[in-house]
Design a protein around this motif. Structure first.
Motif, PDB file in Angstrom:
ATOM      1  N   PRO A 184       0.897  -1.022   6.991  1.00  0.00           N
ATOM      2  CA  PRO A 184       1.540  -0.709   5.715  1.00  0.00           C
ATOM      3  C   PRO A 184       3.036  -0.551   5.984  1.00  0.00           C
ATOM      4  O   PRO A 184       3.447  -0.417   7.144  1.00  0.00           O
ATOM      5  CB  PRO A 184       0.914   0.632   5.325  1.00  0.00           C
ATOM      6  CG  PRO A 184       0.607   1.278   6.634  1.00  0.00           C
ATOM      7  CD  PRO A 184       0.232   0.166   7.584  1.00  0.00           C
ATOM      8  N   GLU A 185       3.832  -0.578   4.935  1.00  0.00           N
ATOM      9  CA  GLU A 185       5.258  -0.313   5.132  1.00  0.00           C
ATOM     10  C   GLU A 185       5.450   1.173   5.399  1.00  0.00           C
ATOM     11  O   GLU A 185       4.604   2.001   5.065  1.00  0.00           O
ATOM     12  CB  GLU A 185       6.048  -0.765   3.902  1.00  0.00           C
ATOM     13  CG  GLU A 185       7.563  -0.642   4.022  1.00  0.00           C
ATOM     14  CD  GLU A 185       8.123  -1.226   5.305  1.00  0.00           C
ATOM     15  OE1 GLU A 185       8.334  -0.434   6.256  1.00  0.00           O
ATOM     16  OE2 GLU A 185       8.323  -2.439   5.373  1.00  0.00           O
ATOM     17  N   SER A 186       6.551   1.521   6.027  1.00  0.00           N
ATOM     18  CA  SER A 186       6.840   2.910   6.366  1.00  0.00           C
ATOM     19  C   SER A 186       6.915   3.777   5.109  1.00  0.00           C
ATOM     20  O   SER A 186       7.679   3.462   4.178  1.00  0.00           O
ATOM     21  CB  SER A 186       8.169   3.000   7.122  1.00  0.00           C
ATOM     22  OG  SER A 186       8.646   4.321   7.149  1.00  0.00           O
ATOM     23  N   PRO A 187       6.157   4.873   5.044  1.00  0.00           N
ATOM     24  CA  PRO A 187       6.237   5.768   3.876  1.00  0.00           C
ATOM     25  C   PRO A 187       7.648   6.310   3.657  1.00  0.00           C
ATOM     26  O   PRO A 187       8.088   6.455   2.519  1.00  0.00           O
ATOM     27  CB  PRO A 187       5.259   6.887   4.225  1.00  0.00           C
ATOM     28  CG  PRO A 187       4.309   6.281   5.203  1.00  0.00           C
ATOM     29  CD  PRO A 187       5.119   5.298   5.997  1.00  0.00           C
ATOM     30  N   ALA A 188       8.351   6.594   4.759  1.00  0.00           N
ATOM     31  CA  ALA A 188       9.705   7.142   4.635  1.00  0.00           C
ATOM     32  C   ALA A 188      10.661   6.118   4.022  1.00  0.00           C
ATOM     33  O   ALA A 188      11.494   6.462   3.173  1.00  0.00           O
ATOM     34  CB  ALA A 188      10.217   7.578   6.008  1.00  0.00           C
ATOM     35  N   TYR A 196       7.514   5.513  -4.977  1.00  0.00           N
ATOM     36  CA  TYR A 196       6.754   6.716  -4.663  1.00  0.00           C
ATOM     37  C   TYR A 196       5.252   6.457  -4.550  1.00  0.00           C
ATOM     38  O   TYR A 196       4.587   7.022  -3.673  1.00  0.00           O
ATOM     39  CB  TYR A 196       7.035   7.784  -5.726  1.00  0.00           C
ATOM     40  CG  TYR A 196       8.491   8.153  -5.817  1.00  0.00           C
ATOM     41  CD1 TYR A 196       9.158   8.713  -4.744  1.00  0.00           C
ATOM     42  CD2 TYR A 196       9.211   7.931  -6.998  1.00  0.00           C
ATOM     43  CE1 TYR A 196      10.494   9.056  -4.830  1.00  0.00           C
ATOM     44  CE2 TYR A 196      10.550   8.267  -7.097  1.00  0.00           C
ATOM     45  CZ  TYR A 196      11.188   8.815  -5.995  1.00  0.00           C
ATOM     46  OH  TYR A 196      12.517   9.138  -6.074  1.00  0.00           O
ATOM     47  N   ASN A 197       4.692   5.636  -5.419  1.00  0.00           N
ATOM     48  CA  ASN A 197       3.250   5.370  -5.367  1.00  0.00           C
ATOM     49  C   ASN A 197       2.859   4.640  -4.074  1.00  0.00           C
ATOM     50  O   ASN A 197       1.875   4.985  -3.429  1.00  0.00           O
ATOM     51  CB  ASN A 197       2.820   4.548  -6.586  1.00  0.00           C
ATOM     52  CG  ASN A 197       2.900   5.350  -7.872  1.00  0.00           C
ATOM     53  OD1 ASN A 197       2.790   6.579  -7.854  1.00  0.00           O
ATOM     54  ND2 ASN A 197       3.081   4.669  -8.993  1.00  0.00           N
ATOM     55  N   ARG A 198       3.644   3.631  -3.706  1.00  0.00           N
ATOM     56  CA  ARG A 198       3.371   2.901  -2.464  1.00  0.00           C
ATOM     57  C   ARG A 198       3.570   3.790  -1.247  1.00  0.00           C
ATOM     58  O   ARG A 198       2.820   3.709  -0.274  1.00  0.00           O
ATOM     59  CB  ARG A 198       4.281   1.671  -2.361  1.00  0.00           C
ATOM     60  CG  ARG A 198       3.899   0.530  -3.289  1.00  0.00           C
ATOM     61  CD  ARG A 198       4.797  -0.663  -3.048  1.00  0.00           C
ATOM     62  NE  ARG A 198       4.680  -1.132  -1.658  1.00  0.00           N
ATOM     63  CZ  ARG A 198       5.514  -2.013  -1.103  1.00  0.00           C
ATOM     64  NH1 ARG A 198       6.531  -2.503  -1.818  1.00  0.00           N
ATOM     65  NH2 ARG A 198       5.347  -2.390   0.154  1.00  0.00           N
ATOM     66  N   SER A 199       4.566   4.665  -1.318  1.00  0.00           N
ATOM     67  CA  SER A 199       4.825   5.590  -0.209  1.00  0.00           C
ATOM     68  C   SER A 199       3.643   6.549  -0.022  1.00  0.00           C
ATOM     69  O   SER A 199       3.193   6.787   1.103  1.00  0.00           O
ATOM     70  CB  SER A 199       6.100   6.382  -0.467  1.00  0.00           C
ATOM     71  OG  SER A 199       6.302   7.356   0.535  1.00  0.00           O
ATOM     72  N   GLU A 200       3.141   7.074  -1.122  1.00  0.00           N
ATOM     73  CA  GLU A 200       1.999   7.991  -1.061  1.00  0.00           C
ATOM     74  C   GLU A 200       0.753   7.286  -0.518  1.00  0.00           C
ATOM     75  O   GLU A 200       0.038   7.842   0.328  1.00  0.00           O
ATOM     76  CB  GLU A 200       1.726   8.546  -2.457  1.00  0.00           C
ATOM     77  CG  GLU A 200       0.671   9.638  -2.487  1.00  0.00           C
ATOM     78  CD  GLU A 200       0.509  10.212  -3.884  1.00  0.00           C
ATOM     79  OE1 GLU A 200      -0.072  11.313  -3.997  1.00  0.00           O
ATOM     80  OE2 GLU A 200       0.945   9.575  -4.865  1.00  0.00           O
ATOM     81  N   LYS A 201       0.517   6.065  -0.961  1.00  0.00           N
ATOM     82  CA  LYS A 201      -0.644   5.303  -0.503  1.00  0.00           C
ATOM     83  C   LYS A 201      -0.558   5.022   0.997  1.00  0.00           C
ATOM     84  O   LYS A 201      -1.543   5.179   1.736  1.00  0.00           O
ATOM     85  CB  LYS A 201      -0.741   3.996  -1.284  1.00  0.00           C
ATOM     86  CG  LYS A 201      -1.967   3.165  -0.954  1.00  0.00           C
ATOM     87  CD  LYS A 201      -2.015   1.905  -1.805  1.00  0.00           C
ATOM     88  CE  LYS A 201      -3.240   1.052  -1.438  1.00  0.00           C
ATOM     89  NZ  LYS A 201      -3.289  -0.197  -2.267  1.00  0.00           N
ATOM     90  N   ALA A 202       0.622   4.612   1.475  1.00  0.00           N
ATOM     91  CA  ALA A 202       0.812   4.327   2.896  1.00  0.00           C
ATOM     92  C   ALA A 202       0.682   5.602   3.729  1.00  0.00           C
ATOM     93  O   ALA A 202       0.100   5.583   4.829  1.00  0.00           O
ATOM     94  CB  ALA A 202       2.180   3.696   3.120  1.00  0.00           C
TER      95      ALA A 202
END
Length: 332
Positions: A184-188, A196-202
């Motif tokens: 996945p891409e880096s949450p940070a 924000y949604n993609r960050s939370e999922k990752a």
């Protein structure tokens, strides 16, 4: 169902395999230079050219660091990590098909770009993709992987032709590319781009969807939103330049910079990049027995690699002791 540790280990395996490949890059002169100095070598080199073949990886490190710094902010950690490996793949292919010293030098330069780019990027990936509990171990395993790569290069140099070795050295990079594709891409990084949604999922994929993870990502997203909601000061062009250079005078920059400079000086004075490239020559000069230099070199590689692995285990024990001490203080 896979555990967060297993997912993090799978993700970090790409970094560690790539670091193994960079160890091969650093140690390749130990295979290449003796072969080119043979009377029947199709590519002739002198002492000056041999020196450049060994050191050009360090010169290539300057654009390598700059390229990775720019790309990781623009395109994220996953995409950048895949992109900066590609120059080394091309470099090894150029070395394999080289017929003159110019192509060899360009191939080594491309490998050096990837080596420097992935060293800094790999540390950032480990910091952003792993939980604090395992981060120290992965960071030390990164160093151990480079040492293992150097040792492996010294071993296969005794049995394989330098062109064949270039293909072997390319293999870890291709394996790392395949694993990076599954990341996945880096949450940070996603958070910094307000995704924000993609960050939370990752984040949940890497750290698990437990109460502690939910609380951590919720607080992080909240802090990021508050930071983005603050009005930005409208500065002139000259004021922006002045503000940029003022950052280099602040304590939170100066102190870490001094520590990093001192650590780098100690590292280089310890022969961090000299030994992998020229250890066979050094051992032959010290012992006066070129026929036995391989075994002395192998012994040195074993000591270096064992020390790196010991540090990986030791830092894990130290982290556990610190956590236990902190828990006792909190309870008291």
């Amino acid at each position: 169902m896979t555990t967060p540790l297993l997912r993090q280990s799978w993700t970090m395996s790409a970094v560690l395999i790539n670091m193994f490949g960079q160890g091969l890059v650093l140690s390749y002169p130990s295979s290449l230079l003796p072969a080119l100095n043979q009377p029947d070598s199709p590519i002739k080199v002198d002492l000056h050219t041999s020196s450049w073949l060994g050191s050009i990886v360090g010169v290539a490190g300057i654009p390598g660091f700059l390229i990775s710094s720019l790309l990781m902010d623009l395109y994220g950690r996953k995409t950048t990590h895949g992109l900066v490996i590609l120059p080394a793949v091309v470099g090894w292919l150029m070395i394999y098909y080289s017929t003159d010293i110019t192509v060899l030098m360009i191939g080594r330069f491309l490998c050096g770009i990837s080596s420097a780019a992935t060293v800094s990027l790999g540390a950032i990936v480990m910091g952003e993709y792993t939980s604090p509990k395992y981060r120290g171990v992965f960071l030390y395993l990164k160093n151990a992987s480079v040492c293992m790569g150097a040792m492996f290069m010294h071993i296969i140099s005794r049995f394989l032709h330098w062109r064949t070795i270039s293909l072997v050295a390319m293999s870890p990079l291709l394996i790392a590319l395949g694993i990076i594709y599954t990341w996945p891409e880096s949450p940070a990084w996603l958070l910094s781009k307000q995704k924000y949604n993609r960050s939370e999922k990752a984040f949940f994929w890497l750290r698990g969807n437990c109460e502690e993870s939910r609380r951590e990502i919720t607080e992080t997203i909240k802090a990021q939103k508050e930071r983005m909601a603050k009005p930005k000061l409208q500065l002139t062009y000259s004021e922006e330049i002045s503000d940029f250079f003022k950052k280099f005078t602040k304590k939170d920059f100066v102190k870490p910079a001094i520590i990093m400079v001192l650590a780098t000086v100690v590292l280089e004075m310890s022969g961090r990049h000299i030994f992998p490239a020229y250890l066979l020559y050094i051992m032959a000069e010290i012992t006066g027995e070129s026929s036995q230099s391989f075994y002395y070199t192998l012994g040195s590689d074993v000591i270096i690699t064992a020390s790196a692995l010991f540090a990986s285990a030791f830092v894990n024990v130290a982290d556990d002791d610190d956590e236990e001490a902190n828990s006792k203080m909190i309870n008291e």
